[in-house]
Each structure stands twice: as structure tokens, then as C-alpha cells.
Design a protein around this motif. Structure first.
Motif, mmCIF file in Angstrom:
data_model
loop_
_atom_site.group_PDB
_atom_site.id
_atom_site.type_symbol
_atom_site.label_atom_id
_atom_site.label_comp_id
_atom_site.label_asym_id
_atom_site.label_seq_id
_atom_site.Cartn_x
_atom_site.Cartn_y
_atom_site.Cartn_z
ATOM 1 N N TYR A 33 0.855 -1.184 0.000
ATOM 2 C CA TYR A 33 0.000 0.000 0.000
ATOM 3 C C TYR A 33 0.886 1.228 0.000
ATOM 4 O O TYR A 33 2.082 1.148 0.265
ATOM 5 C CB TYR A 33 -0.953 0.013 1.207
ATOM 6 C CG TYR A 33 -0.264 0.080 2.539
ATOM 7 C CD1 TYR A 33 0.114 -1.083 3.198
ATOM 8 C CD2 TYR A 33 0.023 1.302 3.133
ATOM 9 C CE1 TYR A 33 0.761 -1.026 4.411
ATOM 10 C CE2 TYR A 33 0.667 1.365 4.357
ATOM 11 C CZ TYR A 33 1.035 0.194 4.994
ATOM 12 O OH TYR A 33 1.684 0.261 6.192
ATOM 13 N N CYS A 35 -0.806 5.135 -0.705
ATOM 14 C CA CYS A 35 -1.481 6.417 -0.483
ATOM 15 C C CYS A 35 -2.588 6.353 0.561
ATOM 16 O O CYS A 35 -2.951 7.366 1.142
ATOM 17 C CB CYS A 35 -2.052 6.928 -1.807
ATOM 18 S SG CYS A 35 -3.448 5.958 -2.392
ATOM 19 N N LEU A 36 -3.158 5.169 0.796
ATOM 20 C CA LEU A 36 -4.300 4.975 1.705
ATOM 21 C C LEU A 36 -5.531 5.778 1.274
ATOM 22 O O LEU A 36 -6.439 5.995 2.054
ATOM 23 C CB LEU A 36 -3.936 5.336 3.160
ATOM 24 C CG LEU A 36 -2.743 4.572 3.754
ATOM 25 C CD1 LEU A 36 -2.443 5.064 5.154
ATOM 26 C CD2 LEU A 36 -3.019 3.075 3.778
ATOM 27 N N GLY A 38 -7.002 5.506 -2.158
ATOM 28 C CA GLY A 38 -7.628 5.051 -3.396
ATOM 29 C C GLY A 38 -7.002 5.607 -4.657
ATOM 30 O O GLY A 38 -7.582 5.523 -5.732
ATOM 31 N N ARG A 39 -5.786 6.151 -4.575
ATOM 32 C CA ARG A 39 -5.196 6.779 -5.763
ATOM 33 C C ARG A 39 -4.096 5.947 -6.402
ATOM 34 O O ARG A 39 -3.915 5.979 -7.604
ATOM 35 C CB ARG A 39 -4.608 8.150 -5.397
ATOM 36 C CG ARG A 39 -5.644 9.207 -5.113
ATOM 37 C CD ARG A 39 -4.989 10.566 -4.960
ATOM 38 N NE ARG A 39 -4.015 10.577 -3.885
ATOM 39 C CZ ARG A 39 -2.794 11.080 -3.981
ATOM 40 N NH1 ARG A 39 -2.372 11.606 -5.093
ATOM 41 N NH2 ARG A 39 -1.975 11.064 -2.944
ATOM 42 N N CYS A 40 -3.304 5.228 -5.600
ATOM 43 C CA CYS A 40 -2.073 4.660 -6.156
ATOM 44 C C CYS A 40 -2.254 3.267 -6.757
ATOM 45 O O CYS A 40 -1.455 2.852 -7.586
ATOM 46 C CB CYS A 40 -0.988 4.620 -5.092
ATOM 47 S SG CYS A 40 -1.281 3.397 -3.811
ATOM 48 N N THR A 42 -1.765 0.400 -5.443
ATOM 49 C CA THR A 42 -0.858 -0.659 -4.979
ATOM 50 C C THR A 42 -1.548 -1.677 -4.071
ATOM 51 O O THR A 42 -1.048 -2.770 -3.892
ATOM 52 C CB THR A 42 0.360 -0.083 -4.219
ATOM 53 O OG1 THR A 42 -0.085 0.933 -3.345
ATOM 54 C CG2 THR A 42 1.376 0.496 -5.150
ATOM 55 N N LEU A 71 -9.830 -1.910 -4.207
ATOM 56 C CA LEU A 71 -8.684 -1.329 -3.516
ATOM 57 C C LEU A 71 -8.911 -1.571 -2.023
ATOM 58 O O LEU A 71 -9.913 -1.114 -1.454
ATOM 59 C CB LEU A 71 -8.591 0.159 -3.822
ATOM 60 C CG LEU A 71 -8.327 0.486 -5.297
ATOM 61 C CD1 LEU A 71 -8.431 1.977 -5.562
ATOM 62 C CD2 LEU A 71 -6.962 -0.048 -5.735
HETATM 63 FE FE1 FES Z 1 -3.191 3.591 -2.586
HETATM 64 FE FE2 FES Z 1 -4.959 1.868 -1.613
HETATM 65 S S1 FES Z 1 -3.052 2.398 -0.772
HETATM 66 S S2 FES Z 1 -5.006 2.873 -3.523
#
Ligand code: FES
Length: 327
Positions: A33, A35-36, A38-40, A42, A71
């Protein structure tokens, strides 16, 4: 209620309403993970069985065959379910952050590609192949991929100047050495898989070379021995750049083979056509390969299709499409 996690084969007892990523982390399940928010991308997981609440959509929905990915950071558990986490042995956790940086160099690489080097005030951890948002002013923000490694101490980006582009116009005319830039990241899931020992197909279109350079540099820094077949596609001879870096990397990693493919016209020591044509000419099968694809969306989409047909497993295709924006 219980969630069963594949492929680590663990059953977690969780309370209803808990966030999926929080639940995985609380039980020490290896999961990537950043960005926490919903953007990256991962933290993407597959829901194999059961329903979940996807906060991005604000509805509880039954998950059909085509709609199984979520996500984890945006997902809440409402009933017992089975989920599949990707590559538990390749977990990447770089908490996304905002770092102030200073422009230390601006160089023309071609008639429309600039190389920007930034010195961050604090180190920004990232995996080779990831990208970041660069904020030049509150109105001038764009994502660009890092071309180097976090150990460099500097961040390197390659920017193609778009005709009438608002942000790239700012970079071309106004940005100068000494300016402050806010860097936010890292983002992106097309990062180097370090545990893989087989052949790698790297396909770069234009400034897609930046994340591919980072990946190749990462291979060398990790002491990996993988054969690497790089196809670098550009429109014409005047768009070729970075050959001297690739030559230097070949000396460090003799298993690197570079094919420069020019769409139109001829260029010495280059092939003519599309990267997909060059790959199809060179290989009858890509079984056992992992593919890293970076560049304009049509190239990335066409190459994804081709390499799937040639035997690369869909989950072993790591693709970042660069969406040009003229605004
Ligand atoms: Fe980035 Fe979930 S940690 S989309």
C-alpha cells in the motif's frame, strides 16, 4: 465473521465494518500500500467470494465475474468472504508523503523532452518504476515517473512538452533552477518485482523510458541477473534520447539488450515500425517473461494484448499508461 486470505491461506477473525487494508495489516498479512486514499492502486486485491462495501462507490454490490477487484484501502468488510492478495513475497510499502524539493538541473534531451532533476528536502522512498505528483504551482500539477533510484539523493523526471500544454508550457517557459516543487508520492503498481529471476520484457514509449531506466537501474542495484529485453519506441529519429545511459547500463548488466524502434523514417542502428511488430518478429513465445510497459495508452494497450497472446500471465504484466493532458 471470518475472511479467508489467499494465497497465504489464513483465516482472520474480524469485526463487521472493518476496513480491509486495516484488517490485513492488523493481522500482519503482507500487503502493498502507499497512499491509503484510493489513488495509487498498490493495494488492489481480488474478492473471490462474498460481498464487500466499496466506499469509493458508496454502494454494497454483489461482485460479478468482471468486477472482482477492489482497492483494499477503500473497502469495508460486511460479511465473511475470501480474498486474494497479490504477490505476498513482493510487498512494497512506502507511505505516500509530500516532500518539498528544489530544481537543481533542467536539460533538453530532444526538441521536446526535458530532464528535470530535483533535490528533495527529505528522502522520498519509492520502488523502481513508481511515479509521483509534481506540483510546480497550485495550478500546475502533473504526475511523472522517477527515472532513478531513491538512493540517488536526487529525483529525476523526463517531461515531454505538449504543444499548447498548460503545465508543460509552464515547465518550458517559467520553471528554473532553484524553484521549489512539491513532490507527492510514490504512486503506481508497475514497480520492479525483485523476486523474479526469469526474463523481463521492458517496453518504453517516448518518456516511458524514465520508469524503465529506474527498473533497469533497480535490477542492477539489487544484483539481479535477469535477461532484460528493452524495446524503446519513438516516433522518429529526433525523438530518440538516453542512448548513452542505456549503453552504460549494458556495460553494468550485459544481459540487457536494447532495440530502438522508430515508427516513421529510418535511423541508424534502429528498427522501423511499431514496438509490437518488433516484439512479434523476435519472439514466438514469451512464456515465463514478466512485462513492464510504460508509455502512451495506445502503445500500452496494444502491447498488453500482444504479450498476453504470447504467453505472459495477465498478473505479470505491469503497465503504466501516460495520459497526456493538454490542459
Ligand atoms: Fe493507494 Fe490503496 S493504498 S489505492
Amino acid at each position: 465473521m471470518e475472511i479467508f486470505v489467499r494465497p497465504v491461506q489464513r483465516t482472520l477473525n474480524v469485526a463487521a465494518g472493518v476496513n480491509l487494508l486495516d484488517a490485513l495489516r492488523a493481522h500482519d498479512v503482507p500487503v502493498s500500500y502507499s497512499c491509503l486514499a484510493g489513488r495509487c492502486g498498490t493495494c488492489r486485491c481480488k474478492i473471490v467470494d462474498g460481498n464487500v462495501l466499496d466506499s469509493g462507490r458508496e454502494v454494497q454490490r454483489p461482485l460479478g465475474a468482471q468486477d472482482q477487484y477492489v482497492l483494499a484501502c477503500q473497502t469495508f468488510l460486511t460479511e465473511s468472504c475470501t480474498i486474494e492478495i497479490p504477490e505476498p513475497d513482493e510487498v512494497v510499502v512506502h507511505t505516500a508523503r509530500i516532500v518539498k524539493a528544489t530544481v537543481v538541473a533542467l536539460e533538453d534531451q530532444t526538441h521536446d523532452i526535458k530532464r528535470i532533476r530535483l533535490r528533495p528536502s527529505k528522502p522520498l522512498d519509492f520502488s523502481p518504476g513508481q511515479y509521483a505528483q509534481l506540483q510546480f504551482t497550485p495550478d500546475h500539477i502533473r504526475p511523472y515517473s522517477m527515472a532513478g533510484l531513491c538512493a540517488d539523493g536526487e529525483l529525476e523526471f523526463h517531461v515531454r512538452l505538449v504543444a499548447d500544454g498548460r503545465v508543460t508550457g509552464y515547465i518550458a517557459k517559467d520553471l528554473k533552477v532553484g524553484d521549489a516543487v512539491r513532490v507527492s508520492g510514490p504512486l503506481g503498481s508497475a514497480y520492479l518485482r525483485r523476486k523474479h529471476e526469469g526474463p523481463m520484457l521492458c517496453v518504453a514509449g517516448g518518456t516511458g523510458l524514465a520508469p524503465i531506466l529506474s527498473i533497469i537501474r533497480g535490477v542492477i542495484a539489487e544484483g539481479m541477473q535477469n535477461p532484460i529485453h528493452l524495446y524503446f519506441g519513438v516516433r522518429s529519429e529526433r525523438d530518440i534520447y538516453g542512448l548513452e545511459w542505456l549503453e552504460a547500463l549494458k556495460l553494468e548488466h550485459p544481459q540487457l539488450q536494447v532495440h530502438v524502434v522508430v515508427t516513421s523514417g529510418q535511423a541508424s542502428a534502429c528498427r522501423t515500425g511499431l514496438v509490437t511488430e518488433a516484439i512479434a518478429q523476435d519472439w514466438s513465445s514469451l512464456d515465463g517473461f514478466r512485462a513492464y510497459l510504460c508509455g502512451a495508452p495506445p502503445m500500452v494497450e496494444a502491447t498488453t494484448l500482444l504479450v498476453k497472446q504470447m504467453g505472459v500471465l495477465p498478473e505479470q504484466i505491469y503497465a503504466d499508461a501516460f495520459y497526456a493532458s493538454g490542459t
